[in-house]
Design a protein around this motif. Sequence first.
Motif, PDB file in Angstrom:
ATOM      1  N   LEU A   1      31.568  35.316  30.358  1.00  0.00           N
ATOM      2  CA  LEU A   1      32.312  36.248  31.187  1.00  0.00           C
ATOM      3  C   LEU A   1      33.789  36.065  30.883  1.00  0.00           C
ATOM      4  N   LYS A   2      34.490  37.166  30.600  1.00  0.00           N
ATOM      5  CA  LYS A   2      35.906  37.089  30.270  1.00  0.00           C
ATOM      6  C   LYS A   2      36.657  38.144  31.078  1.00  0.00           C
ATOM      7  N   VAL A   3      37.744  37.709  31.717  1.00  0.00           N
ATOM      8  CA  VAL A   3      38.592  38.627  32.469  1.00  0.00           C
ATOM      9  C   VAL A   3      39.906  38.779  31.715  1.00  0.00           C
TER      10      VAL A   3
ATOM     11  N   GLN B   1      43.543  39.875  31.996  1.00  0.00           N
ATOM     12  CA  GLN B   1      44.578  40.195  32.979  1.00  0.00           C
ATOM     13  C   GLN B   1      45.395  41.405  32.545  1.00  0.00           C
TER      14      GLN B   1
ATOM     15  N   LEU C   1      36.945  43.367  32.752  1.00  0.00           N
ATOM     16  CA  LEU C   1      36.017  42.242  32.725  1.00  0.00           C
ATOM     17  C   LEU C   1      34.999  42.536  31.643  1.00  0.00           C
ATOM     18  N   TYR C   2      34.704  41.541  30.812  1.00  0.00           N
ATOM     19  CA  TYR C   2      33.697  41.730  29.768  1.00  0.00           C
ATOM     20  C   TYR C   2      32.625  40.659  29.904  1.00  0.00           C
TER      21      TYR C   2
ATOM     22  N   GLU D   1      31.362  46.114  29.758  1.00  0.00           N
ATOM     23  CA  GLU D   1      32.781  46.021  30.108  1.00  0.00           C
ATOM     24  C   GLU D   1      33.060  46.891  31.326  1.00  0.00           C
TER      25      GLU D   1
ATOM     26  N   LEU E   1      39.524  46.765  36.689  1.00  0.00           N
ATOM     27  CA  LEU E   1      38.949  45.717  37.535  1.00  0.00           C
ATOM     28  C   LEU E   1      39.698  45.555  38.851  1.00  0.00           C
TER      29      LEU E   1
END
Length: 54
Positions: A3-5, A7, A12-13, A45, A49
């Motif tokens: 999980l990658k956010v 900024q 969010l991916y 994705e 967000l």
Amino acid sequence: MKLKVGQQSDALYLTLNEAPANRSEEVSPGILVDYDDQDRVVGAELLYLSKRAP
């Protein structure tokens, strides 16, 4: 699974596996699903967000 956010990208991916994505499809406004060459889901994705979650 990863999980990658982002900024700066406000996204969010979610990576489900390490297979390369062959194509993407917007399944709902701001929600993209990535598929491999055998049409298996490899990631998703969520855009915008900050507007979706407090």
